[in-house]
Design an enzyme around this catalytic site. Structure first.
Site, PDB file in Angstrom:
ATOM      1  N   ILE A   1       0.833  -1.203   0.000  1.00 57.53           N
ATOM      2  CA  ILE A   1       0.000   0.000   0.000  1.00 57.53           C
ATOM      3  C   ILE A   1       0.869   1.255   0.000  1.00 57.53           C
ATOM      4  O   ILE A   1       0.575   2.232  -0.698  1.00 57.53           O
ATOM      5  CB  ILE A   1      -0.935  -0.018   1.239  1.00 57.53           C
ATOM      6  CG1 ILE A   1      -1.965  -1.147   1.104  1.00 57.53           C
ATOM      7  CG2 ILE A   1      -1.628   1.313   1.427  1.00 57.53           C
ATOM      8  CD1 ILE A   1      -2.827  -1.377   2.350  1.00 57.53           C
TER       9      ILE A   1
ATOM     10  N   TYR B   1      -2.618  -6.045  17.029  1.00 54.92           N
ATOM     11  CA  TYR B   1      -2.768  -5.226  15.816  1.00 54.92           C
ATOM     12  C   TYR B   1      -3.951  -4.257  15.957  1.00 54.92           C
ATOM     13  O   TYR B   1      -3.834  -3.059  15.663  1.00 54.92           O
ATOM     14  CB  TYR B   1      -2.973  -6.168  14.628  1.00 54.92           C
ATOM     15  CG  TYR B   1      -3.066  -5.510  13.278  1.00 54.92           C
ATOM     16  CD1 TYR B   1      -1.923  -5.028  12.633  1.00 54.92           C
ATOM     17  CD2 TYR B   1      -4.289  -5.380  12.627  1.00 54.92           C
ATOM     18  CE1 TYR B   1      -2.009  -4.442  11.375  1.00 54.92           C
ATOM     19  CE2 TYR B   1      -4.378  -4.802  11.366  1.00 54.92           C
ATOM     20  CZ  TYR B   1      -3.237  -4.341  10.751  1.00 54.92           C
ATOM     21  OH  TYR B   1      -3.324  -3.766   9.501  1.00 54.92           O
TER      22      TYR B   1
ATOM     23  N   LYS C   1      -3.892  -0.187  15.925  1.00 56.69           N
ATOM     24  CA  LYS C   1      -4.567   0.558  14.861  1.00 56.69           C
ATOM     25  C   LYS C   1      -5.640   1.496  15.410  1.00 56.69           C
ATOM     26  O   LYS C   1      -5.881   2.556  14.856  1.00 56.69           O
ATOM     27  CB  LYS C   1      -5.170  -0.416  13.837  1.00 56.69           C
ATOM     28  CG  LYS C   1      -4.103  -1.159  13.020  1.00 56.69           C
ATOM     29  CD  LYS C   1      -3.239  -0.175  12.234  1.00 56.69           C
ATOM     30  CE  LYS C   1      -2.280  -0.843  11.293  1.00 56.69           C
ATOM     31  NZ  LYS C   1      -1.450   0.105  10.542  1.00 56.69           N
TER      32      LYS C   1
HETATM   33  P1  NDP Z   1       3.190  -4.952   3.691  1.00 62.46           P
HETATM   34  O1  NDP Z   1       3.418  -6.049   4.660  1.00 62.46           O
HETATM   35  O2  NDP Z   1       3.036  -5.238   2.239  1.00 62.46           O
HETATM   36  O3  NDP Z   1       4.310  -3.815   3.885  1.00 62.46           O
HETATM   37  C1  NDP Z   1       4.641  -3.358   5.164  1.00 62.46           C
HETATM   38  C2  NDP Z   1       5.529  -2.141   5.028  1.00 62.46           C
HETATM   39  O4  NDP Z   1       5.884  -1.676   6.338  1.00 62.46           O
HETATM   40  C3  NDP Z   1       6.827  -2.481   4.308  1.00 62.46           C
HETATM   41  O5  NDP Z   1       7.165  -1.403   3.468  1.00 62.46           O
HETATM   42  C4  NDP Z   1       7.840  -2.601   5.451  1.00 62.46           C
HETATM   43  O6  NDP Z   1       9.155  -2.246   5.062  1.00 62.46           O
HETATM   44  C5  NDP Z   1       7.294  -1.553   6.420  1.00 62.46           C
HETATM   45  N1  NDP Z   1       7.786  -1.770   7.775  1.00 62.46           N
HETATM   46  C6  NDP Z   1       7.473  -2.774   8.623  1.00 62.46           C
HETATM   47  N2  NDP Z   1       8.157  -2.644   9.784  1.00 62.46           N
HETATM   48  C7  NDP Z   1       8.917  -1.529   9.658  1.00 62.46           C
HETATM   49  C8  NDP Z   1       9.852  -0.868  10.496  1.00 62.46           C
HETATM   50  N3  NDP Z   1      10.148  -1.307  11.732  1.00 62.46           N
HETATM   51  N4  NDP Z   1      10.450   0.255  10.039  1.00 62.46           N
HETATM   52  C9  NDP Z   1      10.173   0.730   8.804  1.00 62.46           C
HETATM   53  N5  NDP Z   1       9.297   0.145   7.959  1.00 62.46           N
HETATM   54  C10 NDP Z   1       8.692  -0.979   8.382  1.00 62.46           C
HETATM   55  O7  NDP Z   1       1.886  -4.211   4.238  1.00 62.46           O
HETATM   56  P2  NDP Z   1       0.675  -3.511   3.482  1.00 62.46           P
HETATM   57  O8  NDP Z   1       1.160  -2.721   2.343  1.00 62.46           O
HETATM   58  O9  NDP Z   1      -0.384  -4.508   3.310  1.00 62.46           O
HETATM   59  O10 NDP Z   1       0.180  -2.527   4.650  1.00 62.46           O
HETATM   60  C11 NDP Z   1       0.577  -1.178   4.755  1.00 62.46           C
HETATM   61  C12 NDP Z   1      -0.184  -0.558   5.914  1.00 62.46           C
HETATM   62  O11 NDP Z   1      -1.586  -0.685   5.682  1.00 62.46           O
HETATM   63  C13 NDP Z   1       0.099  -1.243   7.251  1.00 62.46           C
HETATM   64  O12 NDP Z   1       0.154  -0.286   8.273  1.00 62.46           O
HETATM   65  C14 NDP Z   1      -1.091  -2.156   7.422  1.00 62.46           C
HETATM   66  O13 NDP Z   1      -1.343  -2.427   8.761  1.00 62.46           O
HETATM   67  C15 NDP Z   1      -2.190  -1.325   6.783  1.00 62.46           C
HETATM   68  N6  NDP Z   1      -3.342  -2.099   6.344  1.00 62.46           N
HETATM   69  C16 NDP Z   1      -3.212  -3.097   5.410  1.00 62.46           C
HETATM   70  C17 NDP Z   1      -4.315  -3.802   5.013  1.00 62.46           C
HETATM   71  C18 NDP Z   1      -4.264  -4.867   3.992  1.00 62.46           C
HETATM   72  O14 NDP Z   1      -5.300  -5.501   3.763  1.00 62.46           O
HETATM   73  N7  NDP Z   1      -3.150  -5.125   3.340  1.00 62.46           N
HETATM   74  C19 NDP Z   1      -5.641  -3.518   5.577  1.00 62.46           C
HETATM   75  C20 NDP Z   1      -5.659  -2.455   6.530  1.00 62.46           C
HETATM   76  C21 NDP Z   1      -4.536  -1.786   6.895  1.00 62.46           C
HETATM   77  P3  NDP Z   1      10.291  -3.415   4.904  1.00 62.46           P
HETATM   78  O15 NDP Z   1       9.723  -4.431   3.982  1.00 62.46           O
HETATM   79  O16 NDP Z   1      11.473  -2.708   4.329  1.00 62.46           O
HETATM   80  O17 NDP Z   1      10.501  -3.909   6.304  1.00 62.46           O
END
Ligand code: NDP
Length: 234
Positions: free
Chosen positions: A14, A140, A144
């Protein structure tokens, strides 16, 4: 020239869709990357948002390269799902440290620069789970829904300085995070979504970009659901 935008976790999923939407609208966009590599065509800054020193260093680099952050999207997030009685302190801490405390850290740092600019936009990426709850996601969901209280407090604190703070609450979106869910769980979610399909990353990105645009200048402290209707009424 465009505004200086930062999307945490903008290297994939996202976050990458959000970063790309801002870039296409003419803004200058930085993304953090942590465990995965940075994407091409965007300013990638190495940053683990659970580490304040890395957050400060990232903001310094961004200020040098594209000016102080004027639009912050706190998107980075993780899951460590398990049932309450099996949830370890570590499962709890990792999720809260990343999703809630990490977002606090970047918002606090961004606000410093925004106060000087006397303008700014902060968008927190929450989840419909923060409103509805979800079995196996006590950590989680708490992180959130915590973002909502945080955004609304910031909205009250900084509104008089031209800074808005809003929340986007996505429903089920097809990314790496949801790909790991069992097929049965995915089917169950699908049956509850009025629009009858999962969301696209671009559909979340459109809402975030709009909330950060001049058109949304009078919106602050809002929670905008982008969830196909699954969270209606919450
Ligand atoms: P992904 O698992 O695809 O990506 C997660 C992202 O968060 C990656 O870019 C990762 O970077 C980054 N990240 C995780 N931990 C850290 C950290 N300690 N420091 C810096 N960056 C970090 O997730 P989504 O794209 O699915 O989700 C994005 C957001 O949307 C999240 O907050 C999620 O909770 C929220 N969301 C998602 C939904 C869904 O259905 N997918 C629904 C509702 C909310 P890296 O890979 O480099 O660690």
């Amino acid at each position: 020239m465009g505004r200086s935008v930062l999307v945490t976790g903008g290297n994939r999923g996202i976050g990458l869709a959000i970063a790309t939407a801002f870039k296409e609208a003419g803004d200058q966009v930085a993304v953090t990357y942590n465990a995965s590599p940075p994407p091409e065509g965007l300013l990638g800054v190495k940053c683990d948002i659970t580490d304040q020193a890395q957050v400060d260093a990232a903001f310094d680099t961004i200020a040098e390269q594209q000016g102080p952050v004027e639009v912050l999207v706190a998107n980075a997030g993780i899951t460590r799902d398990t049932l309450l009685l099996r949830m370890s302190d570590e499962d709890w801490d990792q999720v809260v440290q990343t999703n809630l405390t990490g977002s606090f850290r970047v918002a606090r740092r961004a606000a410093k620069g925004m106060l000087r600019l006397r303008k700014g936009r902060i968008v927190f990426i929450s989840s419909v789970v923060g409103l509805l709850g979800s079995p196996g996601q006590v950590n989680y969901a708490a992180s959130k829904s915590g973002l909502i209280g945080m955004a609304r407090s910031i909205a009250r604190e900084l509104g008089s300085r031209g800074i808005t703070a809003n929340v986007v609450a996505p429903g089920f979106v097809e990314t790496d995070m949801t790909a790991v869910l069992p097929e049965e769980t995915q089917k169950q979610y699908l049956s509850q979504i009025p629009l009858g399909r999962f969301g696209l990353t671009s559909e979340i990105a459109n809402a975030v970009r709009w909330l950060s645009s001049d058109e949304a200048g009078y919106i602050t402290g809002a929670v905008i659901p982008v969830d196909g209707g699954i969270g209606m009424g919450h």
